[in-house]
Design a protein around this motif. Structure first.
Motif, mmCIF file in Angstrom:
data_model
loop_
_atom_site.group_PDB
_atom_site.id
_atom_site.type_symbol
_atom_site.label_atom_id
_atom_site.label_comp_id
_atom_site.label_asym_id
_atom_site.label_seq_id
_atom_site.Cartn_x
_atom_site.Cartn_y
_atom_site.Cartn_z
ATOM 1 N N LEU A 10 25.122 -20.257 -25.799
ATOM 2 C CA LEU A 10 24.944 -20.760 -27.516
ATOM 3 C C LEU A 10 26.429 -20.569 -27.945
ATOM 4 C CD1 LEU A 10 21.420 -19.362 -28.019
ATOM 5 C CD2 LEU A 10 22.023 -21.626 -26.798
ATOM 6 N N ALA A 12 27.335 -22.626 -30.691
ATOM 7 C CA ALA A 12 27.595 -23.544 -31.904
ATOM 8 C C ALA A 12 27.902 -22.756 -33.409
ATOM 9 C CB ALA A 12 26.240 -24.417 -32.386
ATOM 10 N N GLY A 13 27.992 -21.559 -33.265
ATOM 11 C CA GLY A 13 28.344 -20.931 -34.572
ATOM 12 C C GLY A 13 29.659 -20.782 -35.154
ATOM 13 N N GLN A 76 24.438 -29.262 -31.313
ATOM 14 C CA GLN A 76 23.453 -28.735 -32.521
ATOM 15 C C GLN A 76 23.918 -29.158 -33.684
ATOM 16 O OE1 GLN A 76 23.394 -24.614 -33.057
ATOM 17 N NE2 GLN A 76 21.167 -24.718 -33.709
ATOM 18 N N ARG A 79 22.947 -26.006 -38.037
ATOM 19 C CA ARG A 79 22.967 -24.773 -37.518
ATOM 20 C C ARG A 79 21.978 -24.018 -38.171
ATOM 21 N NH1 ARG A 79 25.206 -19.946 -38.457
ATOM 22 N NH2 ARG A 79 25.639 -18.554 -36.466
ATOM 23 N N GLY A 81 19.985 -21.722 -36.390
ATOM 24 C CA GLY A 81 19.513 -20.279 -35.543
ATOM 25 C C GLY A 81 19.597 -20.560 -34.111
ATOM 26 N N THR A 82 19.406 -19.378 -33.485
ATOM 27 C CA THR A 82 19.728 -19.389 -31.961
ATOM 28 C C THR A 82 18.633 -20.027 -31.178
ATOM 29 O OG1 THR A 82 18.946 -16.965 -32.147
ATOM 30 C CG2 THR A 82 21.339 -17.229 -31.661
ATOM 31 N N ASP A 105 29.465 -15.256 -28.171
ATOM 32 C CA ASP A 105 30.446 -14.535 -28.687
ATOM 33 C C ASP A 105 30.433 -13.106 -28.110
ATOM 34 O OD1 ASP A 105 27.808 -13.652 -29.553
ATOM 35 O OD2 ASP A 105 28.256 -13.395 -31.620
ATOM 36 N N GLY A 138 19.479 -6.685 -33.075
ATOM 37 C CA GLY A 138 18.165 -7.029 -32.969
ATOM 38 C C GLY A 138 17.715 -5.569 -32.110
ATOM 39 N N GLU A 152 15.179 -8.542 -35.526
ATOM 40 C CA GLU A 152 16.399 -8.661 -36.365
ATOM 41 C C GLU A 152 16.681 -7.565 -37.196
ATOM 42 O OE1 GLU A 152 19.001 -10.693 -35.086
ATOM 43 O OE2 GLU A 152 17.350 -10.364 -33.468
ATOM 44 N N ASN A 167 19.076 -5.688 -28.475
ATOM 45 C CA ASN A 167 19.402 -6.849 -27.690
ATOM 46 C C ASN A 167 20.694 -7.258 -27.612
ATOM 47 O OD1 ASN A 167 18.801 -9.424 -26.735
ATOM 48 N ND2 ASN A 167 18.609 -10.242 -28.674
HETATM 49 C C1 UD1 Z 1 22.199 -12.222 -31.962
HETATM 50 C C2 UD1 Z 1 20.768 -11.718 -31.392
HETATM 51 C C3 UD1 Z 1 20.542 -10.349 -32.069
HETATM 52 C C4 UD1 Z 1 21.578 -9.588 -30.819
HETATM 53 C C5 UD1 Z 1 23.011 -9.974 -31.000
HETATM 54 C C6 UD1 Z 1 23.827 -9.384 -30.103
HETATM 55 C C7 UD1 Z 1 19.302 -13.514 -32.366
HETATM 56 C C8 UD1 Z 1 18.468 -14.190 -33.394
HETATM 57 N N1 UD1 Z 1 20.026 -12.549 -32.690
HETATM 58 O O1 UD1 Z 1 22.496 -11.788 -33.191
HETATM 59 O O2 UD1 Z 1 19.114 -9.858 -31.559
HETATM 60 O O3 UD1 Z 1 21.401 -8.264 -31.045
HETATM 61 O O4 UD1 Z 1 23.180 -11.483 -31.206
HETATM 62 O O5 UD1 Z 1 25.183 -9.579 -30.428
HETATM 63 O O6 UD1 Z 1 19.658 -14.354 -31.338
HETATM 64 N N2 UD1 Z 1 24.609 -19.963 -32.448
HETATM 65 C C9 UD1 Z 1 24.135 -21.123 -32.166
HETATM 66 N N3 UD1 Z 1 23.707 -21.896 -32.994
HETATM 67 C C10 UD1 Z 1 22.981 -21.215 -34.218
HETATM 68 C C11 UD1 Z 1 23.131 -19.758 -34.143
HETATM 69 C C12 UD1 Z 1 23.782 -19.280 -33.486
HETATM 70 O O7 UD1 Z 1 24.846 -21.871 -31.221
HETATM 71 O O8 UD1 Z 1 22.591 -21.996 -35.064
HETATM 72 C C13 UD1 Z 1 25.337 -19.204 -31.394
HETATM 73 C C14 UD1 Z 1 26.482 -18.633 -32.010
HETATM 74 O O9 UD1 Z 1 27.594 -19.289 -31.703
HETATM 75 C C15 UD1 Z 1 26.691 -17.183 -31.291
HETATM 76 C C16 UD1 Z 1 25.521 -16.908 -30.722
HETATM 77 O O10 UD1 Z 1 24.730 -18.053 -30.979
HETATM 78 O O11 UD1 Z 1 27.787 -17.361 -30.024
HETATM 79 C C17 UD1 Z 1 24.897 -15.742 -31.626
HETATM 80 O O12 UD1 Z 1 24.810 -15.963 -32.949
HETATM 81 P P1 UD1 Z 1 25.003 -14.988 -33.924
HETATM 82 O O13 UD1 Z 1 24.970 -15.587 -35.346
HETATM 83 O O14 UD1 Z 1 26.537 -14.216 -33.711
HETATM 84 O O15 UD1 Z 1 23.817 -14.062 -33.571
HETATM 85 P P2 UD1 Z 1 23.721 -12.185 -34.144
HETATM 86 O O16 UD1 Z 1 23.628 -12.239 -35.470
HETATM 87 O O17 UD1 Z 1 24.939 -11.668 -33.503
#
Ligand code: UD1
Ligand code: CA
Length: 454
Positions: A10, A12-13, A76, A79, A81-82, A105, A138, A152, A167
């Motif tokens: 994932l 897309a952030g 995506q 954006r 959410g994951t 990340d 999380g 979260e 997590n």
């Molecule tokens: C996420 C986890 C959290 C965990 C943490 C570990 C979720 C909801 N939360 O939080 O439980 O403890 O990682 O580092 O999963 N992304 C997308 N599309 C979106 C949003 C995010 O592709 O719409 C990608 C981002 O590019 C990133 C990854 O998902 O690489 C994680 O997103 P991020 O917003 O950094 O999640 P955290 O808040 O760190």
């Protein structure tokens, strides 16, 4: 037969917490984009397919990996959410098998850890770690072995805030199961996002087994949200690299002041002084000594060569027992034979310099072929560029180029010849002669200097 494995990353952030226009997965760690690390481990997992979810800056992300035609890039557009990101991939997944989800990340995850996670016998397995300061992550809510929920940070209650097990974001799931759980996500949470972590509760509702696999090394599973975290991880990575170098017998004067951004091969007895940056593919032979504040990029340096302080060596090949610097600059295509000396404020570009030849001070040698035992005086310039084309300068063995000579290329200086100081040489010079190309000195007797009158 083992089940087929697919991988989803994932990515897309936008890295909103970095306030940068660059997609977060293109931020660099050890000189490489974060996503490159994840693709490396994905390759090592020998997955049947690699899906990467990208969003803002999608074209830039794809362009950074032009040779990866095997990747299924999934857009995506919004954006949300994951969980939403993962929903975009669902239709690309095979009908059955397992999927390993990684976050873009979290770059330093190890293949062996992923293999252990995938080997966990459960419908869904989550990679967790114990953190002394779990803030922002999380939290893992368990009932014995069963993981019931991931909460979260923003949704935690006071009791959940104290949970240290977090997590990491890496999960392995049964494809049939995750496809079903993903359809059940909503955005009824503090972030108002579709959270991938909510699949844990849905899997529980469906009576599925959800297990945690704990990682031991926190650096390996550290996610990067801010430049502070990126810098912290960079230091961690550099310390690991330096440790390995030192274990291989390299003397590093200060482990905190060396940066390696690429791959490096070292011989015996290598010493690296402070503030050295090694980039790309660097090979250092036995007993190479690199002084302080040097940058070496994509170069080979032979046995016993000394690079003195503040020198820059890029795409150059330096043989044995040379002395480079201080303040020397070797540019792409510089090829130095054994025992060559290149001194302060000497720039060498696309030139071959023969055995024992020296340019010790203030010179520019570009597009030149220089023989053995040549002495290039201070201030010598090969005038290689006429405004449109580059031309070559040839200097034969044993030639002596006097101070401040301009060698206007194309031009050849024969073996054993001498060029008088201050000459501008525009014509070829034979072997074993003296060539002087400057106006004759004149003497004016009784010359009066101008006198200032009040
Ligand atoms: C996420 C986890 C959290 C965990 C943490 C570990 C979720 C909801 N939360 O939080 O439980 O403890 O990682 O580092 O999963 N992304 C997308 N599309 C979106 C949003 C995010 O592709 O719409 C990608 C981002 O590019 C990133 C990854 O998902 O690489 C994680 O997103 P991020 O917003 O950094 O999640 P955290 O808040 O760190
Ligand atoms: Ca993150």
């Amino acid at each position: 037969m083992t089940e087929q494995l697919e991988i989803c990353i994932l990515a897309a952030g936008i890295g909103s917490r970095m306030q940068s226009d660059k997609p977060k997965v293109l931020q660099t760690l050890g000189g490489r984009p974060l996503l490159a690390y994840l693709l490396d481990v994905a390759d090592e997992m020998k997955a049947a397919a690699i899906h990467v979810v990208i969003g803002q800056g999608a074209d830039a992300v794809k362009a950074a990996f032009p040779h990866r035609r095997d990747i299924n890039w999934v857009l995506q557009a919004e954006r949300l959410g994951t969980g939403h990101a993962m929903q975009q991939v669902a239709s690309s997944l095979a009908d059955s098998g397992r999927v390993l989800v990684m976050l873009g990340d979290c770059p330093l995850i190890r293949t062996s850890t992923l293999q252990s996670l995938v080997a966990v016998d459960a419908d869904l397995s989550v990679l967790t770690v114990d953190m002394s300061d779990p803030f922002g992550y999380g939290r893992i809510v368990r009932d014995g072995e069963q993981v019931q929920q991931i909460v979260e940070e923003r949704d935690t209650d006071d009791r959940q805030k104290t949970i240290r097990e977090i997590n990491t974001g890496v999960m392995a799931a049964d494809i049939k199961g995750i496809r079903q759980w993903l359809t059940l996500l909503d955005n009824d949470n503090a972030q108002e996002e579709y959270l991938l972590t909510d699949i844990v509760a849905h899997a529980n509702d469906a009576g599925c087994g959800v297990r945690a696999h704990k990682a031991v090394d926190a650096i390996e599973v550290t996610g990067i949200n801010t430049f502070t975290q990126l810098a912290g991880l960079e230091r961690g990575l550099q310390m690991n690299i330096v440790e390995e170098l030192m274990n291989n017998g390299v003397q590093v004067m200060d482990p905190a002041r060396l940066d390696v951004r690429g791959s490096i091969k070292t011989g015996r007895g290598v010493r690296l002084d402070i503030n050295v940056i090694l980039e790309g593919d660097v090979t250092l032979g036995d007993n190479v000594d690199i002084g302080p504040n040097c940058i070496i990029r994509d170069s080979t340096i032979g046995d016993g060569t000394v690079v003195r302080a503040n020198s820059i060596v890029e795409e150059a090949s330096v043989s044995n027992e040379c002395i480079i610097g201080p303040f020397a600059r070797l540019r792409p295509g510089a090829e130095l034979a054994d025992e060559v000396h290149i001194g302060n404020f000497v720039e060498v570009k696309k030139s071959k310099i023969g055995l024992r030849s020296k340019a010790n001070h203030l010179a520019y040698l570009g597009d030149a072929i220089i023989g053995q035992d040549v002495n290039v005086g201070a201030g010598t310039i090969t005038c290689n560029y006429d405004g449109a084309f580059k031309h070559e300068t040839n200097i034969g063995d044993g030639a002596f180029i006097g101070t401040n000579a301009s060698l206007v290329a194309p031009v050849s200086i024969g073996a054993g010849s001498t060029i008088g100081a201050g000459s501008t040489i525009t014509k070829d010079v034979d072997s074993q002669v003296l060539a002087v190309g400057r106006s004759k000195q004149v003497t004016v007797k009784n010359w009066q200097r101008p006198i200032k009158r009040n």
